[in-house]
Design a protein around this motif. Structure first.
Motif, PDB file in Angstrom:
ATOM      1  N   VAL A 113      40.961  22.731  21.271  1.00 33.66           N
ATOM      2  CA  VAL A 113      39.639  22.148  21.525  1.00 33.66           C
ATOM      3  C   VAL A 113      39.456  21.905  23.020  1.00 33.66           C
ATOM      4  CG1 VAL A 113      38.143  20.201  21.071  1.00 33.66           C
ATOM      5  CG2 VAL A 113      39.498  21.151  19.236  1.00 33.66           C
ATOM      6  N   ALA A 114      40.525  21.434  23.692  1.00 29.35           N
ATOM      7  CA  ALA A 114      40.421  21.194  25.133  1.00 29.35           C
ATOM      8  C   ALA A 114      40.036  22.483  25.853  1.00 29.35           C
ATOM      9  CB  ALA A 114      41.747  20.652  25.663  1.00 29.35           C
ATOM     10  N   PHE A 115      40.708  23.587  25.523  1.00 26.17           N
ATOM     11  CA  PHE A 115      40.413  24.858  26.196  1.00 26.17           C
ATOM     12  C   PHE A 115      39.021  25.365  25.828  1.00 26.17           C
ATOM     13  CE2 PHE A 115      45.056  25.695  26.958  1.00 26.17           C
ATOM     14  CZ  PHE A 115      44.923  25.767  28.319  1.00 26.17           C
ATOM     15  N   MET A 116      38.652  25.151  24.570  1.00 23.51           N
ATOM     16  CA  MET A 116      37.332  25.625  24.134  1.00 23.51           C
ATOM     17  C   MET A 116      36.246  24.888  24.910  1.00 23.51           C
ATOM     18  SD  MET A 116      36.196  27.858  21.981  1.00 23.51           S
ATOM     19  CE  MET A 116      34.469  28.356  22.024  1.00 23.51           C
ATOM     20  N   LEU A 117      36.484  23.593  25.166  1.00 23.74           N
ATOM     21  CA  LEU A 117      35.483  22.835  25.923  1.00 23.74           C
ATOM     22  C   LEU A 117      35.457  23.303  27.377  1.00 23.74           C
ATOM     23  CD1 LEU A 117      36.004  19.330  24.345  1.00 23.74           C
ATOM     24  CD2 LEU A 117      33.993  20.773  24.169  1.00 23.74           C
ATOM     25  N   VAL A 118      36.622  23.650  27.929  1.00 22.39           N
ATOM     26  CA  VAL A 118      36.632  24.213  29.283  1.00 22.39           C
ATOM     27  C   VAL A 118      35.821  25.508  29.293  1.00 22.39           C
ATOM     28  CG1 VAL A 118      38.083  25.284  31.023  1.00 22.39           C
ATOM     29  CG2 VAL A 118      38.800  23.156  29.955  1.00 22.39           C
ATOM     30  N   LEU A 119      35.986  26.296  28.231  1.00 30.23           N
ATOM     31  CA  LEU A 119      35.272  27.587  28.149  1.00 30.23           C
ATOM     32  C   LEU A 119      33.763  27.360  28.230  1.00 30.23           C
ATOM     33  CD1 LEU A 119      36.149  30.273  25.463  1.00 30.23           C
ATOM     34  CD2 LEU A 119      33.913  30.067  26.438  1.00 30.23           C
ATOM     35  N   VAL A 120      33.257  26.429  27.431  1.00 31.75           N
ATOM     36  CA  VAL A 120      31.799  26.300  27.393  1.00 31.75           C
ATOM     37  C   VAL A 120      31.274  25.435  28.530  1.00 31.75           C
ATOM     38  CG1 VAL A 120      31.641  26.697  24.934  1.00 31.75           C
ATOM     39  CG2 VAL A 120      31.857  24.382  25.762  1.00 31.75           C
ATOM     40  N   LEU A 121      32.144  24.608  29.141  1.00 37.27           N
ATOM     41  CA  LEU A 121      31.654  23.742  30.209  1.00 37.27           C
ATOM     42  C   LEU A 121      31.808  24.373  31.588  1.00 37.27           C
ATOM     43  CD1 LEU A 121      32.909  20.244  29.031  1.00 37.27           C
ATOM     44  CD2 LEU A 121      30.545  20.957  29.299  1.00 37.27           C
ATOM     45  N   ALA A 159      22.444  12.436  36.596  1.00 38.13           N
ATOM     46  CA  ALA A 159      23.504  11.966  37.491  1.00 38.13           C
ATOM     47  C   ALA A 159      23.990  10.572  37.135  1.00 38.13           C
ATOM     48  CB  ALA A 159      23.008  11.993  38.930  1.00 38.13           C
ATOM     49  N   ALA A 160      23.111   9.702  36.708  1.00 35.17           N
ATOM     50  CA  ALA A 160      23.510   8.318  36.463  1.00 35.17           C
ATOM     51  C   ALA A 160      23.749   8.043  34.974  1.00 35.17           C
ATOM     52  CB  ALA A 160      22.442   7.371  37.006  1.00 35.17           C
ATOM     53  N   THR A 161      23.839   9.085  34.160  1.00 37.36           N
ATOM     54  CA  THR A 161      23.987   8.864  32.722  1.00 37.36           C
ATOM     55  C   THR A 161      25.415   9.137  32.286  1.00 37.36           C
ATOM     56  OG1 THR A 161      23.447  11.142  32.259  1.00 37.36           O
ATOM     57  CG2 THR A 161      21.616   9.601  32.351  1.00 37.36           C
ATOM     58  N   ALA A 162      25.598   9.162  30.976  1.00 38.45           N
ATOM     59  CA  ALA A 162      26.927   9.431  30.425  1.00 38.45           C
ATOM     60  C   ALA A 162      27.446  10.785  30.876  1.00 38.45           C
ATOM     61  CB  ALA A 162      26.864   9.375  28.911  1.00 38.45           C
ATOM     62  N   ALA A 163      26.560  11.644  31.365  1.00 39.32           N
ATOM     63  CA  ALA A 163      26.980  12.991  31.752  1.00 39.32           C
ATOM     64  C   ALA A 163      27.994  12.976  32.881  1.00 39.32           C
ATOM     65  CB  ALA A 163      25.768  13.817  32.163  1.00 39.32           C
ATOM     66  N   ARG A 164      28.061  11.855  33.640  1.00 39.95           N
ATOM     67  CA  ARG A 164      29.028  11.871  34.739  1.00 39.95           C
ATOM     68  C   ARG A 164      30.457  11.799  34.210  1.00 39.95           C
ATOM     69  NH1 ARG A 164      26.554   6.862  34.928  1.00 39.95           N
ATOM     70  NH2 ARG A 164      27.905   5.032  34.832  1.00 39.95           N
ATOM     71  N   TYR A 165      30.633  11.491  32.937  1.00 33.73           N
ATOM     72  CA  TYR A 165      31.976  11.487  32.352  1.00 33.73           C
ATOM     73  C   TYR A 165      32.293  12.821  31.685  1.00 33.73           C
ATOM     74  CZ  TYR A 165      31.319   6.512  33.064  1.00 33.73           C
ATOM     75  OH  TYR A 165      31.065   5.305  33.620  1.00 33.73           O
ATOM     76  N   VAL A 166      31.576  13.878  32.058  1.00 34.78           N
ATOM     77  CA  VAL A 166      31.761  15.166  31.385  1.00 34.78           C
ATOM     78  C   VAL A 166      33.212  15.642  31.467  1.00 34.78           C
ATOM     79  CG1 VAL A 166      31.023  16.413  33.440  1.00 34.78           C
ATOM     80  CG2 VAL A 166      30.884  17.521  31.237  1.00 34.78           C
ATOM     81  N   GLY A 167      33.895  15.240  32.533  1.00 32.70           N
ATOM     82  CA  GLY A 167      35.290  15.651  32.680  1.00 32.70           C
ATOM     83  C   GLY A 167      36.171  15.133  31.571  1.00 32.70           C
ATOM     84  N   LEU A 168      35.750  14.017  30.953  1.00 31.47           N
ATOM     85  CA  LEU A 168      36.573  13.444  29.885  1.00 31.47           C
ATOM     86  C   LEU A 168      36.529  14.294  28.619  1.00 31.47           C
ATOM     87  CD1 LEU A 168      35.977   9.593  29.950  1.00 31.47           C
ATOM     88  CD2 LEU A 168      38.072  10.834  30.426  1.00 31.47           C
ATOM     89  N   LEU A 169      35.462  15.081  28.454  1.00 28.99           N
ATOM     90  CA  LEU A 169      35.312  15.832  27.206  1.00 28.99           C
ATOM     91  C   LEU A 169      36.555  16.653  26.894  1.00 28.99           C
ATOM     92  CD1 LEU A 169      31.593  17.029  27.238  1.00 28.99           C
ATOM     93  CD2 LEU A 169      32.668  15.573  25.558  1.00 28.99           C
ATOM     94  N   PRO A 170      37.020  17.516  27.817  1.00 32.41           N
ATOM     95  CA  PRO A 170      38.259  18.235  27.504  1.00 32.41           C
ATOM     96  C   PRO A 170      39.517  17.401  27.726  1.00 32.41           C
ATOM     97  CG  PRO A 170      37.267  19.128  29.483  1.00 32.41           C
ATOM     98  CD  PRO A 170      36.383  18.028  29.029  1.00 32.41           C
ATOM     99  N   LEU A 171      39.412  16.350  28.556  1.00 36.22           N
ATOM    100  CA  LEU A 171      40.631  15.583  28.839  1.00 36.22           C
ATOM    101  C   LEU A 171      41.096  14.802  27.614  1.00 36.22           C
ATOM    102  CD1 LEU A 171      40.307  14.177  32.450  1.00 36.22           C
ATOM    103  CD2 LEU A 171      41.834  15.934  31.582  1.00 36.22           C
ATOM    104  N   LEU A 172      40.168  14.342  26.785  1.00 40.10           N
ATOM    105  CA  LEU A 172      40.565  13.580  25.597  1.00 40.10           C
ATOM    106  C   LEU A 172      41.419  14.415  24.652  1.00 40.10           C
ATOM    107  CD1 LEU A 172      37.313  11.560  24.972  1.00 40.10           C
ATOM    108  CD2 LEU A 172      39.579  10.589  25.234  1.00 40.10           C
TER     109      LEU A 172
END
Lengths: 98, 726
Positions: B182-190, B14-27
């Motif tokens: 890549v954005a959609f692929m990350l949505v797929l796996v996330l 919860a307190a790690t870089a994982a809270r920015y997971v939303g950025l993965l496909p947004l970038l």
């Protein structure tokens, strides 16, 4: 009294209707229409008197006004038809045929 | 909702870089917006006086007249005005995404115990009646692996694309699509639920369509895109049905909810088998398995980096991911498991035989991809989820390398032909030969990938393929699958047969890959005197990613070493995936046996022997020196011709499905229903009816005033009479 008045009115109206149906001359048809209007006026007056109410007489005034307006427009149309056809015989005028 | 929040807060991530997971496909999505905007700028316009534009159009027409079903990378040379900016933005967003993924991975590896996935809910997406779907991302060990592969390999392929696509007028558009993919692929796996996964699933399908038809001015390419899209619809239908059945029976579509409620479906019930098989139909479409594989070879019409990223490394493995993700469901249905494994094995064998006789270098790789995907399904079908995912990862490395290497070869061939104005097919291996002298880096790296895919130790493919074959053999001996029956046959027999077919496929794999290498890089050069002078190695933007992928292909096996070969950490990937798929694996296979048996050494020995035999067979039998360029080639006959024509499956589908559909649509739907009933009866018919009524009505209008007067009078009398004599 009322019977005579209504009978007279009916006679006048019938003369008007028959005139409209049988004559071909636009002026005469027009006059017959006026006759019908006045027949109606007569029955209005008679019934107004019978009921002792002024309503019928008010309507008569309306009818007379309309009749005057109608006369103005109708005669103008008839004149213009005459200018065009050199006749006011309605048998010649059938532009609205489908 | 409150419980979710509490769970998130106390989660080790919860307190790690994982809270920015939303950025993965947004970038990548931001990259898509920037590049997409740039592609709309009027940066280049080929006027009639522009010689390069006019000349190239002619080339294209002439070239495709004689090579209609070949995809080739012919295109106008016109650098886009914003090419520099695009080359920066496109790969940069991917690199940032990869950096973030690595940070999250470090956090996840640092958190010592992570038994439950980290779910981050962003907003309520669909709330109607009982249905409540949140837009939520889920991070666990399985999705982490996929994210690392997608962003890592994706970054390398983006960098490669700079060199490969730079002189294409659609350069920003290419990167826009690639970023969007890549954005959609990350949505797929996330995605934390089936519907969110499905958004990614459809999104990558869209990007695949757009990129296959990237050079859409050529009808063959546009058709290939449509074929991919339509064939995938069949699979998506299965996916949707499976989702509906899940919701109807469990009332939830979240992965956590489904795995908690799954036992309600009943072990080996018809219902759970149906759900699994419908999911597998979706996988067969997306991951190009029998009978829906036909779109993937045609998908090679797209630019080569697309083939590497979408049609080898990432998108086509989504089906494998889906089955691993639904492991809880599949573990409950031995029937579905064995079906998946059987289809996977048959696909692997079938595609490998076709790959033996293809001349287009990318077609060989396309059939090899289908074949390797078959292996992955063999793995996940037998409940060896870690082995299947392992092969997915190593395949992403070596197949991306092979495709990018073939891209580098095509690039060199195309440039050579371009210099001399030759219109031969730059992808036909018969026109290549002896390229090792001109492209030494590509040559060495592609051999590494070839040894990896053939299964020669110590390259990565050996470990992953061996893991799958070993798992199939083990499942045949004992466990739920061996005791199950499949179409009346004992599961054990079926699995032994699958193991044997897997070995045959491994043999064929070694042969067709060696054949490709021999014809491309060895023997005499067949390009022609003038072209030979212009053959040279690709620029560093292209060879750089190849080198990285080469290292990964060579050493990727260390990710998951078998216990029999303890030259490093044993079974690292298996341990890593244990919290996600461990329970499902145990339920299919029973508890893993401790210690190494002599059988395992024997299996490894057989696999290595088969691979080496295949390579030796190909080297002895094939004579690159005897090849003639494509234009002089004599047509093959007999079974060779059947293989070269891909078993005529396209023709069969054309005759059995497409033609009846088209003629049915034309003769019944169009001529009969649309033109006959809709157009003639409804549209024209109502006009005729209205005109008829109008004619009748018009006959009443005599125009005679007297007649009207009579009508009024009679009408008035009739009304009066009706009132009087009522």
């Amino acid at each position: 009294m009322i019977n005579e008045a209504l009978f007279f009115s009916a006679v006048l109206f019938t003369i008007g209707v028959v005139g409209v149906l049988t004559r071909r001359n636009a002026i005469i048809i027009f006059m017959c229409v006026e006759l019908m209007l006045n027949a109606v006026n007569l029955s209005f007056i008679a019934l107004s008197r019978l009921h002792g109410s002024a309503n019928g007489q008010v309507f008569v005034l309306f009818v007379m006004t309309i009749a005057a307006a109608e006369a103005a427009v109708g005669l103008a149309i008839i004149i213009s038809i005459f200018r065009h056809h050199k006749s006011v015989d309605l048998r010649n005028i059938n532009l609205l045929k489908g | 909702m409150l419980q979710d929040l509490a769970a998130v807060d106390t989660h080790p991530l919860a307190a790690t870089a994982a809270r920015y997971v939303g950025l993965l496909p947004l970038l990548p999505l931001a990259g898509f917006l920037v590049n997409g905007a740039l592609s709309l700028m009027p940066a280049y316009k080929a006027g009639p006086s522009d010689p390069s534009a006019a000349g190239h159009d002619d080339h294209g027409a002439a070239d495709h007249a004689h090579a209609a079903d070949h995809s080739d990378d012919h295109h106008a040379v016109a650098r886009h005005k914003y090419a520099g900016l695009v080359s920066l933005v496109g790969p940069l967003v991917l690199a940032l995404s990869f950096g973030l993924a690595v940070a999250i991975w470090l956090a996840m590896a640092g958190a010592d115990e992570m038994k439950t996935p980290y779910v981050k809910t962003f907003f309520d997406w669909m709330v109607t009646g009982d249905l409540r779907i949140s837009w939520a991302f889920q991070l666990d060990q399985l999705s982490m692996i996929m994210v690392l592969v997608i962003t890592g390999v994706g970054t390398l392929i983006h960098i490669f694309s700079i060199g490969y696509m730079r002189d294409d007028p659609g350069y920003p558009r290419f990167f826009a699509y690639l970023n969007l993919f890549v954005a959609f692929m990350l949505v797929l796996v996330l995605g934390a639920s089936y519907p969110v996964l499905f958004v990614g699933w459809e999104g990558v399908g869209l990007c695949s369509y757009l990129l296959i038809g990237f050079w859409f001015s050529d009808k063959a390419n546009a058709d290939a895109g449509k074929k991919a899209f339509i064939v995938n619809r069949i699979g998506d239908f299965g996916f949707l049905i499976a989702m509906f059945l899940l919701f109807a029976n469990l009332g939830t579509l979240d992965f956590t909810g489904v795995s908690a409620a799954a036992p309600q479906l009943g072990y080996n019930s018809a219902l759970v088998t149906t759900i699994c098989l419908f999911f597998f139909l979706g996988c067969a479409g997306k991951s190009a398995q029998l009978p829906l594989y036909v779109w993937l070879p045609d998908a090679m019409a797209g630019p080569t980096p697309v083939s590497a990223l979408i049609h080898a490394a990432t998108m086509v493995t989504a089906g494998v991911y889906l089955i691993a993700r639904s492991g809880v469901l599949f573990a409950m249905s031995p029937t579905a498991c064995i079906t998946v494994a059987v289809i996977g094995t048959l696909t692997a064998l079938f595609a490998a035989t076709i790959g033996l006789k293809q001349w287009d270098i990318k077609k060989v790789l396309a059939y090899s991809t289908i074949s390797q995907l078959g292996y992955m399904f063999m793995g996940v079908g037998t409940g060896a989820y870690a082995a299947g995912m392992f092969h997915l990862v190593t395949h992403a490395f070596f197949k991306a390398l092979l495709f990018l290497g073939s891209g580098s070869v095509i690039f060199a061939m195309h440039r050579a032909y371009h210099h001399t104005g030759n219109h031969e097919d730059a992808q036909d291996m018969r026109n290549m030969g002896g390229l090792r002298k001109y492209m030494p880096i590509t040559f060495v790296l592609m051999w590494i990938a070839t040894l990896a895919i053939a299964g020669v130790p110590p390259f990565s493919g050996f470990f992953s393929k061996d893991g799958i074959l070993g798992a199939v053999f083990e499942r045949a001996q004992h466990g739920a699958l061996a005791e199950a029956t499949w179409l009346g046959m004992p599961g054990s027999t079926v699995l032994y047969a699958l193991y044997a077919l897997g070995l045959v496929t491994a043999f064929l794999t070694a042969i067709y890959m060696t054949r490709m290498m021999l014809y491309t890089f060895h023997g005499p050069n067949r390009t022609g005197e003038a072209e030979r002078a212009h053959l040279r190695e690709a620029p560093w933007t292209m060879t750089g990613p190849l080198v990285v992928l080469g290292a990964l292909s060579a050493f990727g096996g260390w990710l998951n070493l078998p216990a029999a070969i303890p030259i490093g950490p044993v079974g690292a990937l298996e341990k890593w995936l244990e919290p996600v798929v461990g329970a499902a694996t145990v339920s299919v296979a029973g508890a893993a046996s401790e210690g190494v048996t002599s059988t395992e050494y024997a299996l490894i020995g057989v696999a290595v022997a088969i691979a080496l035999l295949g390579i030796a067979f190909a080297v002895m039998r094939l004579k690159p020196a005897a090849l003639v360029p494509a234009r002089d080639a004599v047509p093959s006959h007999g079974f060779e011709q059947v293989l070269e024509e891909k078993y005529y499956v396209d023709e069969i589908y054309d005759g059995a499905v497409v033609k009846p559909l088209v003629s049915g649509s034309r003769n019944i739907l169009w001529t009969g229903i649309d033109r006959g009933i809709i157009d003639n009866l409804f549209v024209n018919g109502s006009a005729v009816l209205a005109r008829g009524f109008g004619w009748v009505g018009s006959q009443l209008q005599s125009g005679e005033t007297g007649a009207y007067a009579w009508a009024i009078a009679i009408g008035a009398l009739a009304v009066l009479g009706a009132f009087t004599f009522r």
